[in-house]
Structure formats: C-alpha cells, structure tokens
Design an enzyme around this catalytic site. Structure first.
Site, short mmCIF file in Angstrom:
data_model
loop_
_atom_site.label_atom_id
_atom_site.label_comp_id
_atom_site.label_asym_id
_atom_site.label_seq_id
_atom_site.Cartn_x
_atom_site.Cartn_y
_atom_site.Cartn_z
N GLY A 322 0.82 -1.21 0.00
CA GLY A 322 0.00 0.00 0.00
C GLY A 322 0.85 1.25 0.00
O GLY A 322 1.99 1.27 -0.47
N SER A 323 0.31 2.32 0.59
CA SER A 323 0.89 3.66 0.41
C SER A 323 2.24 3.88 1.07
O SER A 323 2.89 4.89 0.79
CB SER A 323 -0.10 4.72 0.89
OG SER A 323 -1.25 4.72 0.06
N VAL A 324 2.68 3.00 1.97
CA VAL A 324 4.03 3.15 2.51
C VAL A 324 5.05 3.04 1.38
O VAL A 324 6.14 3.60 1.45
CB VAL A 324 4.29 2.09 3.61
CG1 VAL A 324 5.75 2.10 4.04
CG2 VAL A 324 3.40 2.35 4.81
#
Length: 715
Positions: A322-324
């Site tokens: 995801g966005s990490v």
C-alpha cells in the site's frame, strides 16, 4: 553233514556284523571328534567363527556405552541476557525392590507413608494416590512412576525433592529447551524440539533452525566393560570422549524494548482481533533489529498457539504494502530528477490502460500541486509521478531498492516477493504499493536508505556467533546499495514530516509532542481468492512507517495490521497505540539498554528460593501484583523471570514447593494465564480472548492429571 555246516555258517554272520558295526561306529565317532578338535583348534588359533571375530563379539557382549549429552548453545540478546538455553526436565520414579542397595545403605522406599506425604507437597497428585502407587497389586515390582504429575519436573522442583533425602527416590533426565521470557519474538527465535530416538534437540523454526549446526553440540561417550550384573570386569579399561557443547548466538534484540513491544501487541490483538499484526523496530544507522514481533504468535515454553501459526510473517509472508511504498516512489522520482513538486494535476481519478485509478478520498482534492500528493497519500498523484519517470527508470529504482530479491537476513524461509510490471496499469499501480508483493524485511531495508543518508542497510538480527570451537563470527552493519543520495534522503524525510504535521496529512494521529517525527501511512488492498480485491472497511492491511528523530534518525519503526475483526476505532488510532509508545520507549532508551526516564515500568526482582512471605513483600515493594501458586512456604520458580522490565501493577507469578492447587483466575489476562500454564505444566483448554470469566476447576482444587477449561471475555 552238509546240513550242519550250513547252520554254523548262518550263526557266524551276526557276530561279524556287530563287530563291523562297532568298528564303524568308533571310526565315525573318532571322525566327528577329530572334526571338532580341528574346528576348535582353528577357532582357538584364528579367533573367528563364520567370519565373526570372537574377541570383538565378546567385547560387544560385555561393553556398555553411555552417551555423554552435549549442551545446546544459548541464544542471547544484545547485552547477553538469555533468550533460549538448554535445560532439562525430570521424571520421578521410586525403587521398591528391597534387594536394591547403594553400598551399605538401602536404595528403595523404606517408609512409604512418609514418602507419599512428602511427595504430595511437590506433585499435583494426592498423598493417597502416591501411596497406592507405592503399594502396587503386582508382586516383585522393581520400580514405579507417577504418571503425568511426575514428569516434566523443573530443576527447582527436583532439587527441592532431593533435599528431602528420601531413600529410593530417583529422577530420569530429559533434555529440553528453556525460553524464560515466554512470548518473546517467538517466530524470530524459533524453537528446538527433540527429534528421533536419541532425544537430541533440533531447531525447527527461526534462529534455532537457521543456526542449528552452530547451536547443536557434539555428544561424547563413556565405554566400559561390565558383566551381566553391571559390575566392571577385572582389568577392563574405560574409554571416554568428552562432549563438545554447542556455540552461542548473540542477537541484536533489546530485551526491554522487545518485552514492551510484546505487551503493546498483545493489547491490540486482544481488543481488535486482527488476522495479522507485525511490528519491527530497527536502528536507523546500522540496520540492527532491536525488537520484532507478530500476531498470531505462540509461547515456546508451553507450545500454546503454535498450531495456529508456524510461519514467520516477517520474512515468509508476501503482501501488497500500500501507500508506505510511496516513500520509494518519491525517493526515486527525486533522485532521477523527474519530480516537479510545483506542477499541478487533477486529483480524484485517472483512466489508464483500460482501467481507473482512484484516490482514497472520493473525488480527490481538486487541482493540487504534486508536492501535496505525498502528505495526502494521493494515488493519482503517484501515478503522475511514475509516468513522468517512465517505466524504465521506475523499474530500475525498484531494482536498486532490491525489491523482488531476498534481503538475506539470517532467518529461514525468506521469500523474494514479486513485481507485476507487464502492462502500463501494472507499472502505475506499483507506485502506490499495489501489484507489488514484499515482505516486512524488504520494506525495512528500503526505508533504511532514507534513514541512513541514502545508504541502504541489510536488516540484521544476529550480531555475533561464537562457534563450538571458540572461533567468533561477527556480523557488522552491511550496506547493500545506495539507491539515493544524502540530499534526496533529506527531502524524503522532510516530505514525511508533512504527513504527520500538516493539518490535512494522513499521519496526524501519530504526532508525538516534542518528537521530530517523519511518517508515512499505508492502506493496502488484499487480493480475493475469487479475483480482484476484497471489499469492506476492515479488509485491508493498514500500516505506518516512521523515522525519529527526523533531523538525526536513530530508529525506524514499521507496524502493519491485517483485517481487524473488531474495528471499533479508526485504523490509525489502533496502530498509534503501538507506534507512539513504542517509538517513545525507544527514544527514552539509552545505549546500554536502560530506560532514561520512568515510563511506568520496573525491574522484576529475583525471589526464587526465598521464603514465600519475603518474596511476596519484595515483589509488592517493586510495584507488582503477586499471585501465589501452590501450598508451600518457599518459592521455587517465578514468572516473569528476574532482570527484565515489566509494567508496574502487572502480575508476577510465584510457584511454591507445596502441592499445586488451582488459584482463582477470575480477571486474569490471557498472558497471565499462559504464564500459569507454563509454570505448572498443566494442560487447559483456553476459550475466547480478553480476561478470565470462568474456570471449570474450582479454586483450591488439587491439580492432577485431568485438564480443565478456562473461558475469556473482552471487558
């Protein structure tokens, strides 16, 4: 006259036949005897029968070989505290044969009533039942045992029974592995179990498996010649080879930080019941892992929970981050010169390659500069950045950050992950952490490039190995690449500051007063077995990665949570309940592992072998609650063990030398009950989570062979 001659001739034949038969019999006997003589002469001269050497056969017949068991090496934390070490459990037996002696003294049970009374103080079995075993119905019984209550006894209990000096009472030793901290980086440390007939311990998980050849010792032997009764033969020589104990593995783990992380993880697991939970704290400048844990987990001392999860999620589980992942995207764009922060784009959604990429916020934020894409965690903004880099450049940076490759951390079973990069849509979605599968340690490695001025560090869990021959192997921090420059790393950290400090940043829940913090949050989708992705508010992998202090990084902390089943709070609130206190504890911890300021913890005191009343006072003065198990007046074992830090007000369990009875467990946490199970060695069926609301065995009941049920409920 002819008739007379004929009769005489007939009578002469039997005598002659008998004579001939006698001569033949004697000859045959002499022949057989001669054969035996020749055979015995051959055997006596050559010393072999049917190619078997008689001397060697005799040696085998009278030879007694005793295995001298080598100790398995220990696993230690970074300051030398024991995490895993060799131990033994003991099985009690009693000799009843009145002919058995130890020199001139009787070596059998001489006073059965006294023996039964004394043993009942140490075993979970009544005096009457012990006495019944000491008076078997069968005659001529040499020795008896005492079932499950007489097995797996600790060294402390053995010593207590030995001190009673009961004739005829003995113990059989069994190698075992001691994990004094219970649930403590369990999948990382792993377990060693007895394998095969020899009963030797073999690592089957984690570091126990990875360094099995280092930890396993070499058994020795003692060889002697004895007669059928066990007495040494005259002039017989005894040969002996001393055992070589196993080596030692020093980890990078900090016991204080690890124990605190386990407490935080257990609280979240109990309250929100995620299907998966991981957390790793790493030194920003060395790559050394200071604390690491996962849920589900298990207690290596009791095996409780082991059946639910054998995999080490930190290296064996792949997931879409995801966005990490946007940390890597932004770093790559800046380093490649393709990042234009003041350029505007239309957020909300973008059509690409027959598909649509949407921002997490429906409709987006309108037309905004690319500098806002990172703190707002805009997927559309990341796609725009990836397109400006181009697929070739973006893939080259994924390779430089070593995605799709194993980190090489010294843990077994690491996966390499996978990158979907065939179509433009695949290439674009990897920019926000979709279509790329990683493991936790790969993410730690990638983030280290940002925390360490562009130099990427290999995650390190072992600092030193001392081999059984005394030689040392030292594992130094290892730079495995430099995908970005020092200047780029500083810009990425500054962007991560905005995530937590900007009013509209996605990481405001992680803000810590007085701490210069850099953060990136993530919400990764989970692939559905039926194709596509799962839907629903909780069907995600929520995550947060943080660096502190941002101006001079010391620590990187990365926490992930998969599918919380009781999502009564926002995901960021749940993760913050681990992230914030854990990061604060790390910042408050000095180089030697001590906590620089009081954070509501205290050292567990050493009270083993103290009188019960003295031990209770000592534990209470240290700031802990006390639970006593058993009816004795002396402490023989305690959990938690001394020397580690625990939360003030938490429960310390004291096992006494008396008969083990059932305490009132009402209100106990599951972790406390697991300590109780570990101390007593009894089996219970644990139902539910939270705190004890019911127990099937009443308070004060003597704990025997039967198992009970303990029910838990959330409060």
């Amino acid at each position: 006259m002819k008739f007379f001659k004929s009769k005489r001739s007939t009578n002469a034949h039997p005598a002659r036949n008998r004579k001939l038969f006698g001569i033949g019999l004697i000859g045959f006997t002499l022949l057989i005897f001669g054969g035996f003589v020749l055979r015995f002469s051959f055997v006596a001269t050559v010393g072999e029968v049917d190619s078997n050497n008689l001397a060697k056969q005799r040696q085998k017949q009278y030879r007694t070989d005793t295995v001298l068991q080598a100790q398995r090496g220990a696993i230690l934390d970074r300051t030398g505290n024991v995490i895993a070490e060799d131990s033994n459990t003991y099985t009690l037996y009693a000799i009843l044969d009145k002919q058995n002696k130890d020199g001139d003294k009787p070596d059998y049970v001489t006073d059965k009533e006294k023996t039964a009374k004394v043993l009942s103080r140490y075993l979970a079995i009544s005096e009457d039942k012990i006495l019944a075993r000491l008076n078997p119905t069968k005659k001529h019984v040499f020795q008896v045992e005492f079932g499950t209550p007489g097995t797996k006894l600790s060294l402390a209990i053995k010593k207590q029974i030995d001190s009673e000096k009961l004739p005829g009472i003995h113990f059989r030793e069994t190698p075992s592995r001691l994990y004094p901290n219970g649930v403590f980086a369990s999948h990382v440390i792993g377990i060693a179990q007895a394998q095969g007939k020899g009963g030797g311990l073999t690592g089957v998980m984690g570091l126990e498996k990875q360094f099995n050849t280092v930890l396993a010792g070499d058994n020795g032997y003692r060889r002697s010649e004895t007669d059928a009764y066990g007495y040494r033969l005259p002039n017989a020589k005894t040969k002996q080879k001393a055992p070589v104990n196993g080596g030692t593995v020093y980890t990078t783990l900090d016991s204080g930080l690890q124990s605190y992380l386990e407490t935080l993880m257990t609280d979240v697991q109990t309250k929100y019941e995620p299907k998966g939970l991981t957390a790793v704290l790493m030194s920003a400048k060395t790559g050394k892992i200071l604390a690491a844990s996962q849920r589900p987990t298990f207690d290596p001392s009791t095996g409780e929970g082991l059946g639910d999860m054998w995999r080490d999620s930190l290296v064996e589980d792949n997931y879409e981050p995801g966005s990490v992942m946007k940390i890597v995207t932004l770093a790559s764009a800046i380093q490649s010169g393709k990042y234009h922060p003041n350029e505007y784009y239309q957020s909300g959604s973008v059509k690409l390659d027959g598909g649509t990429v949407n921002d997490w916020r429906s409709g987006g934020w309108g037309s905004i500069p690319l500098s806002k894409a990172f703190p707002l965690s805009s997927n559309v903004g990341m796609v725009k950045i990836e397109q400006e880099m181009g697929a070739g450049i973006w893939k080259s940076y994924l390779d430089k950050f070593k995605f799709g490759q194993k980190t090489g951390i010294t843990l077994p079973g690491e996966t390499s992950g996978h990158i979907s990069f065939a179509r433009p849509l695949d290439q674009a979605t990897t920019s926000f952490g979709q279509g790329i599968e990683v493991n936790v340690m790969q993410m730690m490695q990638a983030i280290s490039a940002v925390s360490n001025e562009g130099k990427m560090l290999k995650p390190q869990i072992v600092s030193k190995v001392v081999h059984k021959n005394g030689k040392e192997t030292v594992y130094k921090p290892e730079v495995v690449g430099q995908p970005i420059s020092k200047e780029t790393a500083a810009q990425v950290i500054d962007a991560m500051r905005h995530v937590v400090n900007d009013q509209d940043g996605t990481g405001v829940a992680y803000k810590m007063p007085g701490v210069d913090l850099a953060v990136k949050t993530g919400t990764g989708q989970i692939a559905s077995p039926k194709g596509g992705y799962l839907t629903g508010d909780s069907n995600y992998i929520f995550s947060v990665a943080g660096i502190a202090p941002a101006s001079n990084p010391k620590y990187v902390l990365y926490v992930t949570m998969k599918q919380p089943q009781k999502m009564t709070e926002p995901a960021e609130t749940i993760l913050a309940s681990i992230f914030k206190p854990m990061m604060q504890r790390a910042l408050d911890t000095t180089a030697d592992g001590t906590v620089a300021k009081d954070t509501n913890t205290a050292d567990v005191p050493e009270v083993t072998n103290d009188a019960l009343t003295t031990a209770q006072d000592t534990v209470k003065k240290a700031g802990f609650d006390v639970a006593t198990i058993g009816t004795g007046n002396k402490v023989v074992q305690q959990l938690p063990v001394s020397g580690i830090k625990a939360l003030r007000g938490s429960r310390v369990l004291l096992l006494t030398n008396g008969a083990i009875t059932m305490p009132d467990l009402t209100g106990w946490s599951k972790s406390d009950v697991l300590k109780f199970v570990q101390l007593t060695g009894k089996k219970f069926k644990l139902v539910g989570d939270g705190f004890v609301v019911r127990q099937s065995i009443a308070k004060g009941t003597l704990l025997g062979d039967t198992s009970g049920t303990i029910e838990f409920k959330q409060q």
